[in-house]
Scaffold this motif. Structure first.
Motif, PDB file in Angstrom:
ATOM      1  N   SER A   4       3.806   5.759  -5.660  1.00  0.00           N
ATOM      2  CA  SER A   4       3.715   5.828  -7.119  1.00  0.00           C
ATOM      3  C   SER A   4       2.559   6.712  -7.571  1.00  0.00           C
ATOM      4  N   ARG A   5       1.434   6.662  -6.850  1.00  0.00           N
ATOM      5  CA  ARG A   5       0.284   7.501  -7.197  1.00  0.00           C
ATOM      6  C   ARG A   5       0.581   8.978  -6.959  1.00  0.00           C
ATOM      7  N   ALA A   6       1.443   9.253  -6.005  1.00  0.00           N
ATOM      8  CA  ALA A   6       1.801  10.646  -5.722  1.00  0.00           C
ATOM      9  C   ALA A   6       2.771  11.213  -6.756  1.00  0.00           C
ATOM     10  N   GLY A   7       3.217  10.367  -7.683  1.00  0.00           N
ATOM     11  CA  GLY A   7       4.117  10.840  -8.733  1.00  0.00           C
ATOM     12  C   GLY A   7       5.567  10.918  -8.315  1.00  0.00           C
ATOM     13  N   ALA A  58       0.830  -1.208   0.000  1.00  0.00           N
ATOM     14  CA  ALA A  58       0.000   0.000   0.000  1.00  0.00           C
ATOM     15  C   ALA A  58       0.861   1.253   0.000  1.00  0.00           C
ATOM     16  N   LEU A  59       1.943   1.223   0.796  1.00  0.00           N
ATOM     17  CA  LEU A  59       2.850   2.376   0.824  1.00  0.00           C
ATOM     18  C   LEU A  59       3.513   2.577  -0.537  1.00  0.00           C
TER      19      LEU A  59
END
Length: 306
Positions: free
Chosen positions: A271-274, A265-266
């Motif tokens: 990765s989603r935060a760019g 999850a971390l």
């Protein structure tokens, strides 16, 4: 290394209270509380019955108190006073005149149990989860698997093979089929983490990339002996020992999967935060884990030799 303290797998040993019914309103109790960092915890037991101390003995690792309980009615409540000052749990086993038993688990947050309420969650399942989380070396080993195995399905399979392996040695040790000294095992567990960290830094040329199931299974056999040390301190109930052992193993597996899920999850959030961590930043946790584990290996090896 100067700030690192000695870390043993599952060092938070529980207190154990065993209560056996003699007749309708009389019970015999044995309360065993561990010695932690050189001192006893000064725990006491309060019930709805009158208590009379029969015997008190001490040894290098525990204080054992035997006492009798005389009740006006059936034994209804048990409270362990002083748990709020500690990090340990207390396993309470109540055996009636027919020989059937009920197990309860209390801690500093909930130090009291009502016997009529039953147990919502199996005690040894909870203990398995807790001992995985408190065993820092086992946690670090599981986290390194995230670096070494790609794909969450493959990761679950590897972790499960690790569980199967440590279940074998844990079961053999629990039933006294296999017996080994705990200190060398703890040293070798630390060394296994060092080797796994080295494999993670070596990349796809490492052996574990070619034989992931074999390596984790082999290390799992070793870690099972470490879990056996914790289970030996807790003990298995005379009735239902096999089920208690199964629940303990299931609890360990749940704990491992929870750690893997948190790590994944971390990674997903990063990765989603760019964010694009460099290779050095990605490798830093592996170096930290390997360095601390190497310190543990040296420290534990010296304690074997002393």
């Amino acid at each position: 290394m100067l700030l690192t303290q000695t870390s043993w797998a599952h060092e938070m040993r529980p207190a154990i209270l065993t209560v056996k019914q003699s007749d309708d309103f009389t019970y015999q109790a044995l309360f065993k509380q561990p010695q932690v960092q050189g001192r006893f915890l000064d725990l006491s037991v309060i019930t709805n019955c009158d208590s009379t101390l029969v015997k008190s003995t001490t040894n290098a690792s525990a204080l054992e108190e035997t006492f009798s309980l005389t009740c006006d009615d059936a034994l209804a409540t048990i409270e362990v006073v002083g748990l709020e000052r500690t990090l340990i749990d207390t396993i309470i086993t109540v055996e009636d005149r027919s020989g059937s038993t009920e197990n309860y688990l209390v801690n500093g947050r909930v130090p009291k149990v009502n016997l009529g309420g039953g147990t919502a969650t199996p005690v040894y399942l909870i203990l398995g989860v807790e001992h995985l989380f408190f065993g820092i070396d086992h946690v670090l080993f599981v986290l390194l698997l995230v670096y070494l195995v790609s794909g969450w399905r493959n990761l679950i399979k590897v972790v499960t093979s690790f569980t199967v392996a440590h279940s074998i040695t844990l079961g053999l040790s629990a039933f006294n089929i296999l017996s080994v000294s705990q200190q060398p095992v703890e040293a070798l567990i630390a060394l296994s983490i060092v080797l796994l960290a080295a494999e993670a830094l070596r990349g796809e040329e490492g052996l574990i990339y070619r034989k992931p199931w074999l390596i984790t299974f082999a290390f799992g056999l070793l870690h099972g002996l470490g879990f056996a040390g914790a289970l030996a301190e807790i003990g298995l109930p005379q009735a239902g020992a096999a089920m208690a052992l199964l629940l303990f193993n299931v609890g360990i597996e749940i704990g491992q999967l929870a750690i893997i899920a948190a790590a994944l999850a971390l990674t997903f959030l990063v990765s989603r935060a760019g964010l694009r961590p460099t290779g050095a930043i990605i490798a830093l946790p592996v170096y930290l884990i390997g360095g601390v584990s190497f310190f543990w290996f040296i420290d534990r090896s010296l304690q074997v030799l002393v």
